[in-house]
Design a protein around this motif. Structure first.
Motif, PDB file in Angstrom:
ATOM      1  N   LYS A 136      19.037  57.578 -11.548  1.00 50.07           N
ATOM      2  CA  LYS A 136      18.409  58.863 -11.243  1.00 50.07           C
ATOM      3  C   LYS A 136      16.989  58.935 -11.815  1.00 50.07           C
ATOM      4  N   LEU A 137      16.802  58.331 -13.008  1.00 52.48           N
ATOM      5  CA  LEU A 137      15.465  58.293 -13.601  1.00 52.48           C
ATOM      6  C   LEU A 137      14.519  57.455 -12.745  1.00 52.48           C
ATOM      7  N   ALA A 138      15.024  56.341 -12.230  1.00 52.25           N
ATOM      8  CA  ALA A 138      14.210  55.497 -11.358  1.00 52.25           C
ATOM      9  C   ALA A 138      13.797  56.264 -10.104  1.00 52.25           C
ATOM     10  N   ARG A 139      14.710  57.020  -9.541  1.00 54.72           N
ATOM     11  CA  ARG A 139      14.382  57.830  -8.365  1.00 54.72           C
ATOM     12  C   ARG A 139      13.296  58.856  -8.692  1.00 54.72           C
ATOM     13  N   HIS A 140      13.449  59.510  -9.841  1.00 57.78           N
ATOM     14  CA  HIS A 140      12.457  60.507 -10.263  1.00 57.78           C
ATOM     15  C   HIS A 140      11.070  59.872 -10.403  1.00 57.78           C
ATOM     16  N   LEU A 141      11.002  58.721 -11.050  1.00 60.99           N
ATOM     17  CA  LEU A 141       9.712  58.073 -11.271  1.00 60.99           C
ATOM     18  C   LEU A 141       9.091  57.604  -9.960  1.00 60.99           C
ATOM     19  N   ARG A 142       9.930  57.136  -9.047  1.00 61.77           N
ATOM     20  CA  ARG A 142       9.406  56.628  -7.776  1.00 61.77           C
ATOM     21  C   ARG A 142       9.042  57.771  -6.828  1.00 61.77           C
ATOM     22  N   GLU A 143       9.976  58.718  -6.641  1.00 65.01           N
ATOM     23  CA  GLU A 143       9.778  59.778  -5.658  1.00 65.01           C
ATOM     24  C   GLU A 143       8.847  60.878  -6.161  1.00 65.01           C
ATOM     25  N   ASP A 144       9.032  61.300  -7.404  1.00 68.76           N
ATOM     26  CA  ASP A 144       8.267  62.439  -7.913  1.00 68.76           C
ATOM     27  C   ASP A 144       6.962  62.032  -8.592  1.00 68.76           C
ATOM     28  N   ARG A 145       6.914  60.815  -9.107  1.00 67.94           N
ATOM     29  CA  ARG A 145       5.713  60.383  -9.836  1.00 67.94           C
ATOM     30  C   ARG A 145       4.939  59.292  -9.110  1.00 67.94           C
ATOM     31  N   GLY A 146       5.502  58.732  -8.045  1.00 69.48           N
ATOM     32  CA  GLY A 146       4.800  57.717  -7.266  1.00 69.48           C
ATOM     33  C   GLY A 146       4.654  56.389  -7.968  1.00 69.48           C
ATOM     34  N   LEU A 147       5.610  56.032  -8.835  1.00 67.98           N
ATOM     35  CA  LEU A 147       5.533  54.802  -9.616  1.00 67.98           C
ATOM     36  C   LEU A 147       6.496  53.745  -9.079  1.00 67.98           C
ATOM     37  N   LYS A 148       6.107  52.483  -9.212  1.00 71.54           N
ATOM     38  CA  LYS A 148       6.980  51.373  -8.833  1.00 71.54           C
ATOM     39  C   LYS A 148       7.824  50.993 -10.045  1.00 71.54           C
ATOM     40  N   VAL A 149       9.145  50.889  -9.842  1.00 71.81           N
ATOM     41  CA  VAL A 149      10.077  50.714 -10.952  1.00 71.81           C
ATOM     42  C   VAL A 149      10.911  49.453 -10.768  1.00 71.81           C
ATOM     43  N   VAL A 150      11.110  48.726 -11.866  1.00 70.34           N
ATOM     44  CA  VAL A 150      12.029  47.585 -11.921  1.00 70.34           C
ATOM     45  C   VAL A 150      13.086  47.887 -12.977  1.00 70.34           C
ATOM     46  N   LEU A 151      14.341  47.522 -12.676  1.00 72.39           N
ATOM     47  CA  LEU A 151      15.445  47.729 -13.603  1.00 72.39           C
ATOM     48  C   LEU A 151      15.928  46.384 -14.131  1.00 72.39           C
ATOM     49  N   ALA A 152      16.197  46.317 -15.435  1.00 65.80           N
ATOM     50  CA  ALA A 152      16.746  45.101 -16.044  1.00 65.80           C
ATOM     51  C   ALA A 152      18.172  45.383 -16.508  1.00 65.80           C
ATOM     52  N   ALA A 153      19.116  44.583 -16.013  1.00 66.25           N
ATOM     53  CA  ALA A 153      20.541  44.786 -16.319  1.00 66.25           C
ATOM     54  C   ALA A 153      20.912  44.026 -17.586  1.00 66.25           C
ATOM     55  N   ALA A 154      20.512  44.580 -18.744  1.00 62.50           N
ATOM     56  CA  ALA A 154      20.778  43.910 -20.016  1.00 62.50           C
ATOM     57  C   ALA A 154      22.146  44.263 -20.597  1.00 62.50           C
ATOM     58  N   ASP A 155      22.973  44.982 -19.818  1.00 61.49           N
ATOM     59  CA  ASP A 155      24.387  45.128 -20.163  1.00 61.49           C
ATOM     60  C   ASP A 155      25.106  43.971 -19.503  1.00 61.49           C
ATOM     61  N   THR A 156      25.194  42.867 -20.235  1.00 61.03           N
ATOM     62  CA  THR A 156      25.746  41.631 -19.651  1.00 61.03           C
ATOM     63  C   THR A 156      27.206  41.408 -20.007  1.00 61.03           C
ATOM     64  N   PHE A 157      27.802  42.375 -20.707  1.00 60.16           N
ATOM     65  CA  PHE A 157      29.200  42.208 -21.125  1.00 60.16           C
ATOM     66  C   PHE A 157      30.170  42.493 -19.981  1.00 60.16           C
ATOM     67  N   ARG A 158      29.731  43.323 -19.035  1.00 60.60           N
ATOM     68  CA  ARG A 158      30.606  43.690 -17.926  1.00 60.60           C
ATOM     69  C   ARG A 158      29.906  43.398 -16.602  1.00 60.60           C
ATOM     70  N   ALA A 159      30.540  42.584 -15.777  1.00 59.37           N
ATOM     71  CA  ALA A 159      29.977  42.311 -14.453  1.00 59.37           C
ATOM     72  C   ALA A 159      29.877  43.598 -13.653  1.00 59.37           C
ATOM     73  N   ALA A 160      30.830  44.507 -13.876  1.00 58.86           N
ATOM     74  CA  ALA A 160      30.824  45.774 -13.144  1.00 58.86           C
ATOM     75  C   ALA A 160      29.589  46.597 -13.461  1.00 58.86           C
ATOM     76  N   ALA A 161      29.105  46.476 -14.701  1.00 66.64           N
ATOM     77  CA  ALA A 161      27.912  47.235 -15.091  1.00 66.64           C
ATOM     78  C   ALA A 161      26.698  46.746 -14.317  1.00 66.64           C
ATOM     79  N   MET A 162      26.583  45.428 -14.159  1.00 67.87           N
ATOM     80  CA  MET A 162      25.458  44.869 -13.408  1.00 67.87           C
ATOM     81  C   MET A 162      25.554  45.253 -11.937  1.00 67.87           C
ATOM     82  N   ASP A 163      26.761  45.197 -11.398  1.00 65.30           N
ATOM     83  CA  ASP A 163      26.957  45.580 -10.004  1.00 65.30           C
ATOM     84  C   ASP A 163      26.620  47.053  -9.788  1.00 65.30           C
TER      85      ASP A 163
END
Length: 320
Positions: A136-163
């Motif tokens: 939701k934060l990524a959406r806010h930054l992209r849609e409301d602030r016009g910023l390009k966003v990249v997400l890093a999945a550093a929760d590597t303990f659960r495959a479900a978290a990355m998915d």
């Protein structure tokens, strides 16, 4: 890249519509907190020690916290005496002013690294909604602030978290960098920086595994991630957002204190305000922990995470 002085709170949607959603989301909190306060003031018409004692108990039951409730009531006593107030119902507007003062006069904007890559580290215990909040934060930054966003999945303990993060990244229009399950989270954060720079992104948001404060190795890992980010990007992480579940009430204060011992928490994203009677904890956190609430979540929609506006929050809480 737009700096902190860019678009204001809630721009990009009708502020009235979000205010109505906020009022609806705070209904349980309003009943638990303001409802009890109104009951005390209607029963104890005369302003005296009994009224103030009952009022303090009502604030505590409304999850404002023992210390903050005591301070608010003491200030009410002083103000009522100075203004010569006689009737209990005269105290509610005064209480509204004091709560607003505790929350601050205006929204606390995200600290963006003007002219360079902004890195946001997101932390919290299991089950508070970190991954959802990041989407939701990524959406806010992209849609409301016009910023390009990249997400890093550093929760590597659960495959479900990355998915899950990949699903939210797709919804929000943000690239997701992930490693294999069990990979070093700091290495994924490092890869996220490289990918963000290569794609010309404005913001990198780093997800982390949910961790309990009594798991020393997991808390130490957070420090390692922060150090790697700081080595790669000067001043990073520019924001460390702690995601808290409003339904946990006073436990959210303890979580804030413990995470502050490991990483410099710069802001709070408070989720699930729409499903709890414990939203009074917002006041306690702002008063006792001196960490600004920067975002609140009041629903499941992609745009239901919004920058926290203290004045709007108080108006919704005390509205008729």
């Amino acid at each position: 890249m737009p700096a902190n002085g860019g678009r204001g709170v809630g721009e990009g949607e009708s502020p009235v519509s979000f205010f109505e959603r906020l009022k609806a989301g705070l209904q349980k909190t309003k009943e638990a907190l303001i409802g009890q306060v109104n009951t005390v003031m209607s029963v104890f018409r005369k302003i005296d020690d009994d009224l103030f004692d009952e009022l303090e108990e009502a604030l505590i039951r409304g999850d404002v916290g023992v210390a903050t409730s005591a301070k608010l009531v003491e200030e009410l006593r002083r103000e009522a005496r100075q203004k010569g107030l006689k009737n209990g119902d005269e105290l509610l507007p005064l209480l509204k002013e004091l709560v607003a003062e505790r929350l601050g006069s205006g929204a606390a904007p995200l600290r963006l690294n003007e002219g360079g890559l902004t890195v946001i580290l997101v932390v919290g215990v299991n089950g508070v909604g970190k991954t959802t909040t990041i989407g939701k934060l990524a959406r806010h930054l992209r849609e409301d602030r016009g910023l390009k966003v990249v997400l890093a999945a550093a929760d590597t303990f659960r495959a479900a978290a990355m998915d899950q993060l990949k699903v939210w990244g797709e919804r929000a229009g943000a690239e997701v960098v992930a490693g294999p399950e069990g990979a070093d989270p700091a290495a994924v954060a490092f890869d996220g920086v490289k990918a963000a720079r290569a794609s010309g992104a404005d913001v990198l948001i780093v997800d982390t595994a949910g961790r309990l404060h009594n798991k020393a190795h997991l808390m130490a890992e957070l420090g390692k991630i922060a150090r790697v980010l700081g080595r790669e990007v000067p001043g990073a992480p520019h924001e460390t957002l702690l995601v808290l579940d409003a339904t946990t009430g006073q436990n959210a204060i303890q979580q804030t204190r413990l995470f502050k011992e490991t990483v410099p928490v710069t802001g709070i994203a408070l989720t699930k305000l729409d499903g709890t009677a414990k939203g009074g904890v917002v006041v306690a956190i702002a008063d006792t922990e001196q960490v600004p609430v920067k975002f609140i979540g009041v629903g499941e929609r992609l745009d239901d995470l919004q920058p926290f506006d203290p004045r709007q929050f108080v108006e919704a809480l005390f509205s008729e």
